[in-house]
Design a protein around this motif. Structure first.
Motif, PDB file in Angstrom:
ATOM      1  N   LEU A 172      -4.193   1.506  -2.539  1.00 35.59           N
ATOM      2  CA  LEU A 172      -4.743   0.337  -3.222  1.00 35.59           C
ATOM      3  C   LEU A 172      -6.018   0.757  -3.942  1.00 35.59           C
ATOM      4  O   LEU A 172      -6.429   1.918  -3.868  1.00 35.59           O
ATOM      5  CB  LEU A 172      -4.999  -0.776  -2.210  1.00 35.59           C
ATOM      6  CG  LEU A 172      -3.794  -1.137  -1.335  1.00 35.59           C
ATOM      7  CD1 LEU A 172      -4.189  -2.115  -0.247  1.00 35.59           C
ATOM      8  CD2 LEU A 172      -2.667  -1.687  -2.184  1.00 35.59           C
ATOM      9  N   GLU A 173      -6.674  -0.162  -4.618  1.00 32.67           N
ATOM     10  CA  GLU A 173      -7.850   0.184  -5.422  1.00 32.67           C
ATOM     11  C   GLU A 173      -8.922   0.918  -4.620  1.00 32.67           C
ATOM     12  O   GLU A 173      -9.373   1.978  -5.012  1.00 32.67           O
ATOM     13  CB  GLU A 173      -8.433  -1.067  -6.067  1.00 32.67           C
ATOM     14  CG  GLU A 173      -9.504  -0.752  -7.077  1.00 32.67           C
ATOM     15  CD  GLU A 173      -9.951  -1.984  -7.828  1.00 32.67           C
ATOM     16  OE1 GLU A 173     -11.107  -1.993  -8.275  1.00 32.67           O
ATOM     17  OE2 GLU A 173      -9.157  -2.920  -7.963  1.00 32.67           O
ATOM     18  N   ASN A 174      -9.336   0.373  -3.496  1.00 32.67           N
ATOM     19  CA  ASN A 174     -10.401   0.993  -2.692  1.00 32.67           C
ATOM     20  C   ASN A 174      -9.965   1.247  -1.264  1.00 32.67           C
ATOM     21  O   ASN A 174     -10.811   1.397  -0.374  1.00 32.67           O
ATOM     22  CB  ASN A 174     -11.649   0.097  -2.681  1.00 32.67           C
ATOM     23  CG  ASN A 174     -12.267  -0.016  -4.045  1.00 32.67           C
ATOM     24  OD1 ASN A 174     -12.377   0.970  -4.765  1.00 32.67           O
ATOM     25  ND2 ASN A 174     -12.649  -1.221  -4.419  1.00 32.67           N
TER      26      ASN A 174
ATOM     27  N   THR B  12      -4.630  -5.840 -13.769  1.00 36.85           N
ATOM     28  CA  THR B  12      -5.686  -5.829 -12.764  1.00 36.85           C
ATOM     29  C   THR B  12      -5.477  -4.846 -11.619  1.00 36.85           C
ATOM     30  O   THR B  12      -6.383  -4.108 -11.269  1.00 36.85           O
ATOM     31  CB  THR B  12      -5.857  -7.233 -12.162  1.00 36.85           C
ATOM     32  OG1 THR B  12      -4.604  -7.643 -11.611  1.00 36.85           O
ATOM     33  CG2 THR B  12      -6.305  -8.236 -13.207  1.00 36.85           C
ATOM     34  N   GLN B  13      -4.333  -4.827 -11.031  1.00 37.31           N
ATOM     35  CA  GLN B  13      -4.136  -4.096  -9.781  1.00 37.31           C
ATOM     36  C   GLN B  13      -3.199  -2.900  -9.965  1.00 37.31           C
ATOM     37  O   GLN B  13      -2.110  -3.034 -10.526  1.00 37.31           O
ATOM     38  CB  GLN B  13      -3.556  -5.040  -8.724  1.00 37.31           C
ATOM     39  CG  GLN B  13      -3.534  -4.479  -7.337  1.00 37.31           C
ATOM     40  CD  GLN B  13      -3.060  -5.517  -6.323  1.00 37.31           C
ATOM     41  OE1 GLN B  13      -2.440  -6.516  -6.678  1.00 37.31           O
ATOM     42  NE2 GLN B  13      -3.353  -5.276  -5.076  1.00 37.31           N
ATOM     43  N   LYS B  14      -3.629  -1.743  -9.464  1.00 38.69           N
ATOM     44  CA  LYS B  14      -2.802  -0.543  -9.507  1.00 38.69           C
ATOM     45  C   LYS B  14      -2.502  -0.127  -8.071  1.00 38.69           C
ATOM     46  O   LYS B  14      -3.399  -0.010  -7.249  1.00 38.69           O
ATOM     47  CB  LYS B  14      -3.537   0.581 -10.239  1.00 38.69           C
ATOM     48  CG  LYS B  14      -2.710   1.799 -10.472  1.00 38.69           C
ATOM     49  CD  LYS B  14      -3.487   2.799 -11.322  1.00 38.69           C
ATOM     50  CE  LYS B  14      -2.651   3.996 -11.648  1.00 38.69           C
ATOM     51  NZ  LYS B  14      -3.380   4.951 -12.504  1.00 38.69           N
ATOM     52  N   ILE B  15      -1.199   0.107  -7.781  1.00 44.72           N
ATOM     53  CA  ILE B  15      -0.766   0.461  -6.425  1.00 44.72           C
ATOM     54  C   ILE B  15       0.096   1.717  -6.509  1.00 44.72           C
ATOM     55  O   ILE B  15       1.048   1.761  -7.291  1.00 44.72           O
ATOM     56  CB  ILE B  15       0.048  -0.682  -5.786  1.00 44.72           C
ATOM     57  CG1 ILE B  15      -0.784  -1.968  -5.746  1.00 44.72           C
ATOM     58  CG2 ILE B  15       0.534  -0.289  -4.401  1.00 44.72           C
ATOM     59  CD1 ILE B  15       0.013  -3.212  -5.401  1.00 44.72           C
TER      60      ILE B  15
ATOM     61  N   GLU C 157       4.542   4.344  -8.898  1.00 48.63           N
ATOM     62  CA  GLU C 157       3.232   3.800  -9.228  1.00 48.63           C
ATOM     63  C   GLU C 157       3.475   2.450  -9.880  1.00 48.63           C
ATOM     64  O   GLU C 157       4.348   2.313 -10.744  1.00 48.63           O
ATOM     65  CB  GLU C 157       2.495   4.735 -10.176  1.00 48.63           C
ATOM     66  CG  GLU C 157       1.034   4.412 -10.273  1.00 48.63           C
ATOM     67  CD  GLU C 157       0.277   5.528 -10.970  1.00 48.63           C
ATOM     68  OE1 GLU C 157      -0.001   5.358 -12.173  1.00 48.63           O
ATOM     69  OE2 GLU C 157      -0.001   6.543 -10.322  1.00 48.63           O
TER      70      GLU C 157
ATOM     71  N   GLN D 232       1.693  -0.918 -11.707  1.00 50.36           N
ATOM     72  CA  GLN D 232       0.555  -1.577 -12.337  1.00 50.36           C
ATOM     73  C   GLN D 232       0.897  -3.061 -12.403  1.00 50.36           C
ATOM     74  O   GLN D 232       1.842  -3.454 -13.087  1.00 50.36           O
ATOM     75  CB  GLN D 232       0.321  -1.025 -13.743  1.00 50.36           C
ATOM     76  CG  GLN D 232      -0.820  -1.668 -14.486  1.00 50.36           C
ATOM     77  CD  GLN D 232      -2.181  -1.237 -13.976  1.00 50.36           C
ATOM     78  OE1 GLN D 232      -2.384  -0.076 -13.660  1.00 50.36           O
ATOM     79  NE2 GLN D 232      -3.098  -2.170 -13.867  1.00 50.36           N
TER      80      GLN D 232
END
Length: 145
Positions: free
Chosen positions: A107-109, A77-80, A71, A73
């Motif tokens: 990804l986020e969405n 802003t972005q978490k993958i 995981e 971060q």
């Protein structure tokens, strides 16, 4: 009439065995998960802050490893999430070791499929059609196999 009783008893016998079959399937899934953790030699690790490159742009990332999954971060802003799909291939050549696996990038969405390559020299590289991530500090070693 005798045929109906036989039919009912077979049906009753099969319905009584269903919970046993489902329990066996659940036990098999748990065993496979446990085997995967033991085979990779990792359970969940603590997050580690390190530099990473996302599409060639330098960032500070927090990386949490769990076997071949990780995981990431990126900044605040972005978490993958990176989840292994299928088996991996390990290569040894001229003293260099690399391991590549097909992965699903959460990804986020959205999500996309890609490839993660863990190398003893270049660290981790995650590639997909629209995203490239490099984490040079996470080198792969024979102990990580």
């Amino acid at each position: 009439m005798g045929e109906m009783r036989g039919h009912r008893s077979i049906h009753f016998s099969m319905t009584c065995q269903r919970p046993t079959v489902f329990m066996l399937v659940r036990m098999l899934a748990a065993t496979i998960t446990l085997f995967d953790i033991v085979a990779t030699g990792h359970a969940d690790s603590q997050p580690k802050a390190t530099k990473c490159f996302v599409n060639k742009k330098l960032n500070i990332c927090s990386v949490t490893m769990a076997g071949d999954n990780l995981e990431l971060q990126v900044g605040n802003t972005q978490k993958i999430s990176v989840e292994r799909r299928g088996h991996c291939i390990t290569r040894r050549q001229n003293g260099l070791i690399s391991k590549s696996c097909n992965v699903k990038l959460g990804l986020e969405n959205d999500f996309v499929y890609g490839l993660i390559v863990r190398s003893s020299t270049t660290g981790i590289t995650i590639s997909s059609p629209r995203l490239e991530i490099k984490i040079p500090e996470f080198k792969f070693s024979a102990e990580g196999m």
